[in-house]
Design a protein around this motif. Sequence first.
Motif, mmCIF file in Angstrom:
data_model
loop_
_atom_site.group_PDB
_atom_site.id
_atom_site.type_symbol
_atom_site.label_atom_id
_atom_site.label_comp_id
_atom_site.label_asym_id
_atom_site.label_seq_id
_atom_site.Cartn_x
_atom_site.Cartn_y
_atom_site.Cartn_z
ATOM 1 N N SER A 261 -3.685 61.599 5.437
ATOM 2 C CA SER A 261 -2.472 61.389 6.227
ATOM 3 C C SER A 261 -2.775 60.644 7.517
ATOM 4 O O SER A 261 -2.016 59.769 7.943
ATOM 5 N N PRO B 54 -6.442 65.503 14.563
ATOM 6 C CA PRO B 54 -5.416 64.455 14.655
ATOM 7 C C PRO B 54 -5.263 63.888 16.071
ATOM 8 O O PRO B 54 -5.055 62.682 16.238
ATOM 9 N N LEU C 230 -5.505 66.096 5.208
ATOM 10 C CA LEU C 230 -5.401 65.752 6.621
ATOM 11 C C LEU C 230 -5.996 64.365 6.864
ATOM 12 O O LEU C 230 -5.398 63.533 7.563
ATOM 13 N N SER D 106 -7.393 71.362 12.433
ATOM 14 C CA SER D 106 -6.137 70.750 11.995
ATOM 15 C C SER D 106 -5.314 70.266 13.177
ATOM 16 O O SER D 106 -4.495 69.356 13.052
ATOM 17 N N ILE E 60 3.978 62.336 4.246
ATOM 18 C CA ILE E 60 3.138 62.973 5.262
ATOM 19 C C ILE E 60 3.789 64.204 5.891
ATOM 20 O O ILE E 60 3.193 65.286 5.918
ATOM 21 N N LEU F 11 3.257 70.279 10.932
ATOM 22 C CA LEU F 11 2.250 71.302 10.654
ATOM 23 C C LEU F 11 2.444 72.508 11.568
ATOM 24 O O LEU F 11 2.413 73.666 11.116
ATOM 25 N N GLY G 251 1.190 73.750 6.964
ATOM 26 C CA GLY G 251 1.394 74.657 8.085
ATOM 27 C C GLY G 251 1.827 76.031 7.633
ATOM 28 O O GLY G 251 1.484 77.052 8.254
ATOM 29 N N ALA H 71 2.493 68.115 5.552
ATOM 30 C CA ALA H 71 2.076 68.802 6.764
ATOM 31 C C ALA H 71 2.840 70.110 6.950
ATOM 32 O O ALA H 71 2.263 71.134 7.340
ATOM 33 N N MET I 21 1.856 64.096 11.570
ATOM 34 C CA MET I 21 1.187 65.172 10.852
ATOM 35 C C MET I 21 1.261 66.473 11.644
ATOM 36 O O MET I 21 1.559 67.534 11.111
ATOM 37 N N LEU I 22 1.016 66.390 12.947
ATOM 38 C CA LEU I 22 0.855 67.586 13.771
ATOM 39 C C LEU I 22 2.157 68.346 13.986
ATOM 40 O O LEU I 22 2.186 69.577 13.894
#
Length: 338
Positions: A128, A304, A125, A300, A203, A19, A211, A207, A15-16
Amino acid sequence: MDIKRTIDRIPGGLMLAPLLLGALCKTFAPGAPAYFKGFTQGIMTGVLPILAVWFFCMGASIRLSATGTVLRKSGTLVLTKLLSAWVIVLVASQFVPVEGIQTGFFAGLSILAIVCAMDMTNGGLYASLMQTYGTREEAGAFVLTSIESGPLMSMIILGASGAAHFEPQIFLGAVLPFLVGFVLGNLDPKLREFFAPGGHLMIPFFAFALGNTIDLGTLLSPLAGLGVVLALAVIVLTGIPLILADKVIGRGTGTAGLAASSTAGAAAANPVAIAAVAPQFAPSAQTATVLVAVCVIVTSIVVPILTGLWYKQFGGGVVEREREQDPAPAPLHLAPVD
């Protein structure tokens, strides 16, 4: 290049990483979607349609026998989040004036900023993170978070519910893709088998699109420091009750509770919307918007990471056993957390 393995080593990396990539695009090339147009513009700005497909696939992956679990977990998280926000605002209102604090480090902090940051969970978020760190039922527990959407709950918490109204079709529109997927997946197991993997696959696309709604330049605002403090307060003050509620009532590991301790992207629009119907909040609406936007960015990123660390420490074994016991066809291939 072993990109996937590297991403898997980052808590919440699936996810990160996309993003942050999307946020960099938004910050340094904000005109890119309009310049490229076509499919590129669609994938950079298509948060809602991507979410709709994603939620449909998640609905299709959940068996009818799990409905009670989904509603219990979803209701627990939503009610805990709202009650936590109400208590926080109740306490803060004894110290913070309606127009906001005017001097010192906390200048710009207002009740409006606090409630808008605290009461809305980033459902996408959360979902995911639960696709990676939770069970199907925990991932599907986003279904009631649409109740928090918009300024209605914020206004109820602020005591201004008489100035707003809730439109049922908005709630129905938010959950309809999930419900259609849920119905089809339970009518035909082969459809469940076909659509279920899509929940995990979508996902990074969601993301990246999310972003592209975040301008990292917001962090350079004079209010950024206060916004970071408010964001950390959101995670701590709502996260602790959510973890406890998830463990005691939701019968989870606490991972789902921590994953719900974020600020929704839509919350940044609430200060202005509330001020439009409740003029007493107009003086603090602009600064509240900036503070909530910083909360969206910080939570955000931080939520995570914390969720991944919590899962690794407390949730991995329990969740893996639940997955092994789940007889559903074509289970999602979930990346391990190293």
